[in-house]
Design a protein around this motif. Structure first.
Motif, PDB file in Angstrom:
ATOM      1  N   LEU A  91       1.037  -1.302  -0.057  1.00 37.23           N
ATOM      2  CA  LEU A  91      -0.188  -0.135   0.080  1.00 37.23           C
ATOM      3  C   LEU A  91       0.939   1.300   0.247  1.00 37.23           C
ATOM      4  O   LEU A  91       0.645   2.250  -0.898  1.00 37.23           O
ATOM      5  CB  LEU A  91      -0.861  -0.139   1.013  1.00 37.23           C
ATOM      6  N   TYR A 133     -14.470  -3.981  -1.449  1.00 35.61           N
ATOM      7  CA  TYR A 133     -13.943  -3.350  -0.307  1.00 35.61           C
ATOM      8  C   TYR A 133     -15.281  -3.966   0.874  1.00 35.61           C
ATOM      9  O   TYR A 133     -14.509  -3.910   1.847  1.00 35.61           O
ATOM     10  CB  TYR A 133     -14.047  -2.037  -0.818  1.00 35.61           C
ATOM     11  N   LEU A 137     -13.807  -5.872   3.792  1.00 32.39           N
ATOM     12  CA  LEU A 137     -13.827  -4.921   4.667  1.00 32.39           C
ATOM     13  C   LEU A 137     -14.317  -5.969   6.166  1.00 32.39           C
ATOM     14  O   LEU A 137     -14.541  -6.002   7.339  1.00 32.39           O
ATOM     15  CB  LEU A 137     -13.679  -3.608   5.022  1.00 32.39           C
ATOM     16  N   GLU A 149      -8.955  -6.648   6.483  1.00 28.83           N
ATOM     17  CA  GLU A 149      -8.833  -5.679   6.612  1.00 28.83           C
ATOM     18  C   GLU A 149      -8.167  -4.909   5.696  1.00 28.83           C
ATOM     19  O   GLU A 149      -8.152  -4.391   4.750  1.00 28.83           O
ATOM     20  CB  GLU A 149      -8.959  -4.794   8.148  1.00 28.83           C
ATOM     21  N   TRP A 153      -8.360  -2.514   2.100  1.00 30.60           N
ATOM     22  CA  TRP A 153      -8.165  -1.241   1.288  1.00 30.60           C
ATOM     23  C   TRP A 153      -6.985  -1.611   0.235  1.00 30.60           C
ATOM     24  O   TRP A 153      -6.996  -0.695  -0.457  1.00 30.60           O
ATOM     25  CB  TRP A 153      -7.221  -0.886   2.307  1.00 30.60           C
ATOM     26  N   HIS A 154      -7.018  -3.260  -0.182  1.00 39.23           N
ATOM     27  CA  HIS A 154      -6.193  -2.935  -1.273  1.00 39.23           C
ATOM     28  C   HIS A 154      -6.370  -2.735  -2.460  1.00 39.23           C
ATOM     29  O   HIS A 154      -6.950  -2.480  -3.783  1.00 39.23           O
ATOM     30  CB  HIS A 154      -4.913  -3.526  -1.483  1.00 39.23           C
ATOM     31  N   ARG A 156      -9.976  -1.217  -2.363  1.00 32.97           N
ATOM     32  CA  ARG A 156     -10.241   0.077  -2.546  1.00 32.97           C
ATOM     33  C   ARG A 156      -9.298   1.169  -3.082  1.00 32.97           C
ATOM     34  O   ARG A 156      -9.499   1.633  -3.894  1.00 32.97           O
ATOM     35  CB  ARG A 156     -10.375   0.865  -0.605  1.00 32.97           C
ATOM     36  N   THR A 157      -7.914   0.876  -3.126  1.00 32.41           N
ATOM     37  CA  THR A 157      -6.954   1.667  -3.769  1.00 32.41           C
ATOM     38  C   THR A 157      -6.773   1.315  -5.003  1.00 32.41           C
ATOM     39  O   THR A 157      -6.882   1.801  -6.006  1.00 32.41           O
ATOM     40  CB  THR A 157      -4.775   0.881  -3.740  1.00 32.41           C
ATOM     41  N   LEU A 191      -3.081   6.480   0.937  1.00 36.30           N
ATOM     42  CA  LEU A 191      -3.056   4.775   0.900  1.00 36.30           C
ATOM     43  C   LEU A 191      -1.570   5.005   1.361  1.00 36.30           C
ATOM     44  O   LEU A 191      -1.168   3.661   1.867  1.00 36.30           O
ATOM     45  CB  LEU A 191      -2.284   5.255  -0.307  1.00 36.30           C
ATOM     46  N   ALA A 194      -3.272   4.677   5.067  1.00 38.98           N
ATOM     47  CA  ALA A 194      -3.281   2.982   5.156  1.00 38.98           C
ATOM     48  C   ALA A 194      -2.359   2.572   5.435  1.00 38.98           C
ATOM     49  O   ALA A 194      -2.302   1.457   6.413  1.00 38.98           O
ATOM     50  CB  ALA A 194      -4.838   2.638   4.378  1.00 38.98           C
TER      51      ALA A 194
END
Length: 381
Positions: A91, A133, A137, A149, A153-154, A156-157, A191, A194
């Motif tokens: 990230l 995402y 999550l 989790e 987020w990855h 979401r990137t 990013l 996070a």
């Protein structure tokens, strides 16, 4: 160890994410080449990288689900932690790469106007990855998996990079090329934030940082509420992947037997494991209240060093026929000796006890208290 249902849920969501990332990466790369959109091609390779991270997560989840063995007596939960740390690094590196690329584009005067159909492809990608995402999550929080989790987020990137691509492609249609790189820099900062959060948490776990205060307070409450527990000492808790391990010393009445102390500890352990879901294992050490340090605990002679002399001196007393049991208590003021013996019928137990106490304390200054109890042969049989 992680429950089978939790393991199944984590594997299911990760397999689904890998499949979705494969489809999206192919769709975006092919569409980007056909529609002359470098941003879309780059976004497609980002999705391909997400699929690679999903494979890493799958490996870590399978490893962490394995039962404890000779090499890993605490289980394999730290494989999740290790993968979380790697994912946090990905990230952070992704954020740095986006900032580097966006800065270069801000300084570049090149303008591209890809086909408008690219906007539709990117919009679909954003919706799909944002849904993935939230789903990942939710499963991660339900199963207590920091790895899931972080992987959420990855996902979401990828959604955010698609937003960047959408802004860039849209802005290019209207001649505003600076919108894409500026949005990319803002997203990259998210990013980095996070990645720092997940990396810090994983690193803290790997160096056995104490568990959160609320969990420690809950465990203290359950243990001290157990009948027979008079206090706690050296409570230590640590994370092991999605599991929490703890060890503690419980204080019990020093006058009770070892078996009663052990029974109290087992009740305390069973209640804590049953009522605190986050706790997966608890090791309890039983200690006598008020006597866990000092002479009795640290420097008093062991049974093998004094038993022979005590037995010899006791047997030499004219009122003692035979000795049945020798019990030793280790206290700060010295050894407390308890003898069960057959006495002569005419013997006075209290007088015999006093005489023997004088003899023992003279020969063994470590003896502070002597108690002599009369038993009969018939009763012992």
């Amino acid at each position: 160890m992680t429950s089978p249902s939790n393991t199944k849920a984590k594997l299911h969501v990760t397999l689904g994410g890998a499949a979705i990332n494969l489809v999206l990466s192919v769709l975006k790369i092919v569409s980007g080449l056909v529609l002359a959109s470098p941003a879309l091609v780059a976004d497609g390779f980002h999705s391909l990288g997400d699929m690679a991270s999903d494979i890493m997560v799958l490996w870590a989840l399978r490893q962490s689900a394995r039962a404890p063995d000779a090499d890993h007596p605490y289980g394999h939960g730290r494989f999740e932690t290790l993968a979380t740390l790697a994912l946090a690094a990905i990230l952070a590196l992704t954020g740095v790469g986006v900032i580097w690329d966006a800065s270069a584009r801000l300084l570049s005067s090149a303008e591209l106007a890809p086909g408008a159909l690219a906007l539709l492809v990117v919009a679909v990608s954003i919706l799909v990855k944002e849904a993935l995402y939230h789903y990942t999550l939710r499963i991660g929080r339900a199963t207590g998996s920091a790895l899931l989790e972080a992987n959420a987020w990855h996902h979401r990137t990828d959604a955010l990079s698609s937003v960047v691509a959408l802004v860039g492609i849209g802005a290019a249609q209207f001649g505003f090329g600076w919108g894409d790189p500026l949005a990319a820099i803002l997203i990259a900062l998210m990013l980095l934030h996070a990645g720092w959060g997940f990396g810090k948490s994983a690193a803290a776990e790997l160096v056995d940082t104490q568990a959160p205060d609320d969990l420690r307070i809950a465990l203290e409450g359950k243990l001290t509420a157990t009948p027979g527990v008079q206090g706690l000492r050296d409570l230590r808790m640590r994370q092991h992947g999605a599991q929490t391990l703890a060890d503690v010393s419980v204080m019990v009445d020093p006058q009770i037997s070892v078996t009663e102390g052990h029974r109290i500890a087992e009740v305390a352990r069973a209640r804590a494991l049953d009522e605190i879901d986050a706790l997966s294992d608890l090791v309890i050490h039983v200690e006598p209240a008020g006597h866990f340090e000092g002479f009795g605990a640290e420097s008093a002679p062991l049974r093998a060093e004094v038993e022979g002399m005590i037995m010899t001196l006791a047997q030499a007393h004219p009122m003692i026929l035979t000795l049945d049991t020798l019990r030793l208590g280790y206290f700060e003021d010295g050894l407390h000796v308890e003898l069960l013996a057959d006495l002569r019928p005419e013997a006075d137990p209290r007088q015999t006890e006093a005489q023997l106490a004088d003899t023992l304390t003279e020969a063994l200054p470590e003896v502070a208290v002597l108690r002599l109890h009369r038993i009969s042969t018939g009763l012992r049989a």
